[in-house]
Design an enzyme around this catalytic site. Structure first.
Site: not given
Ligand SMILES: *Cc1c(COP(=O)(O)O)cnc(C)c1O
Length: 395
Positions: A144, A46, A237, A181, A329, A282, A331
């Site tokens: 859950r 997942k 799992r 689970h 930042c 920044y 990027d």
């Protein structure tokens, strides 16, 4: 003809995630070795394989001992099918019943966690004239999803067995699996997980006595694979351990030699010598206390390298740890390399992974961010190219 003239290779100029498929193969073989020989081995892919790339991880895992795959929702299953992967795929989460057709066409197995949902699926399946394979999920203490086991039900509610028998008898529903689970199988104190297992086994027992035996009974996530052999049942799992990360700091043992799969690397793209008193990034949250050298690294929060690492994290350059200075930042991020000899533009910076005798692992970043390593790897965004080391030949 496409116009791909002079297009740079993805990852050549910015941060990239190197995915070591040989490590995936190693981890899956290790899990196969410690899992009960009778149990199937489902690998959870997942969230794009916990950020590692679901298709490449799935192919590698299936070639080295995995039998099944698990995803969170239908779209993730479709991605695998479209790439030609034919292993059984279990959808852990909610699948809207109007998508029953998709499940038939693509041979995907939904999880059912209420009689109401089972009835709607049953009606949808009957319209196609076929039986839909499903797994039912039991809530034994995770709180859950799932049919609540009796211990969790308010007094006076119908029993879990009654609801499950009703579900199993619905026309068009082919109940192939039943699972639960664990909430705490990654802790060293396993009492609560053991209570969950006991509730599950007790329910299975009651179902058997009522004449319902389900082919595939499963419970164990990575924590329980490593710590609770009695929970292996018919299938385990595995998620985080496939990616080479221990389920938690409490579950580390020298015999379990997991190899981390993902590293994050980027080149130094700019380097400058600055005097004391220079403000970096920044907000001006960092001012150099002395003359030093500052390197700029093309990774930022839009890559999933979280802004809360500002003025806290480190990166590896030439085998040394360089501190992040100023804010991360979108990027770009700056590091102080004043103490590291001979840093040059183009040097490889390890943001997560090993360099010489230094390492920064997903757990180290998670500690700084007050989260867990699951979140660190799965939060690496799609902008970061996943670069795969050569595929490993099947065992
Ligand atoms: C993600 C997931 C797993 C795998 O858990 P890990 O702790 O990563 O091993 C197993 N079962 C279900 C239902 C899951 O959602």
């Amino acid at each position: 003809m496409s116009a791909m003239v002079n297009e740079p290779a993805a990852g050549a100029d910015r941060v990239r995630a190197e995915i070591d498929l040989a490590a995936v193969a190693h981890n899956v073989r290790l899990l196969r070795r410690i899992t009960h020989p009778r149990a199937r081995l489902l690998v959870a892919v997942k969230a794009d394989g916990y950020g590692h790339g679901a298709v490449a991880v799935a192919r590698t895992a299936l070639a080295h001992g995995a039998t099944d795959l698990g995803v969170a929702h239908l779209a993730e299953g479709l991605v695998l099918r479209r790439q030609g992967i034919s292993a059984p795929i279990l959808i852990f989460g909610h699948t809207p019943p109007q998508w029953a057709d998709q499940m038939f066409t693509n041979n995907l197995t939904p999880t059912v966690f209420s009689t109401a949902a089972a009835r709607v699926l049953s009606a949808a399946a009957r319209r196609t004239g076929r039986r839909l394979p499903v797994h039912v999920k039991i809530d034994t203490g995770m709180g859950r999803l799932g049919f609540m086991c009796d211990a969790l039900r308010p007094t006076g509610s119908p029993s879990a067995v009654a609801e499950l028998l009703e579900t199993a008898r619905l026309p068009g529903i082919d109940l192939q699996g039943i699972f639960t689970h664990f909430a705490t199988a990654d802790q060293s104190d396993l009492r609560s997980a053991q209570r969950q297992l006991d509730r599950f086994l007790d329910l299975l027992d009651q179902l058997e006595r009522a004449g319902l035996s389900v082919a595939l009974k499963h419970a164990a996530n990575s924590g329980a694979i490593l710590q609770m052999p009695a929970a292996h049942l018919d299938m385990v799992r595995a998620g985080i351990a496939v990616y080479g990360l221990p389920p938690s700091r409490e579950v580390v043992s020298p015999e379990i030699d997991l190899q981390p799969v993902m590293s994050l690397k980027a080149p130094v793209i700019h380097l400058k010598t600055v005097p004391a008193g220079t403000s970096i990034s920044y907000g001006g949250t960092y001012t150099t206390p002395r003359a030093t050298r500052i390197a700029t690294i093309p990774v930022g929060y839009a890559d999933g390298y979280r802004r809360s690492l500002s003025n806290r994290g480190h990166m590896l350059v030439r085998g040394y740890r360089a501190p992040i200075v100023g804010r991360v930042c979108m990027d770009l991020t700056m590091i102080d390399v004043g103490e590291i000899p001979e840093v040059a533009v183009g040097d490889e910076v390890v943001i997560m992974g090993r360099q010489r005798d230094q390492a920064i692992d997903a757990g180290d970043l998670a500690d700084l961010l007050d989260t867990i390593h699951y979140e660190v790897v799965s939060a690496i965004t799609a902008r970061v190219p996943r670069c795969y080391a050569t595929a490993v030949p099947p065992d």
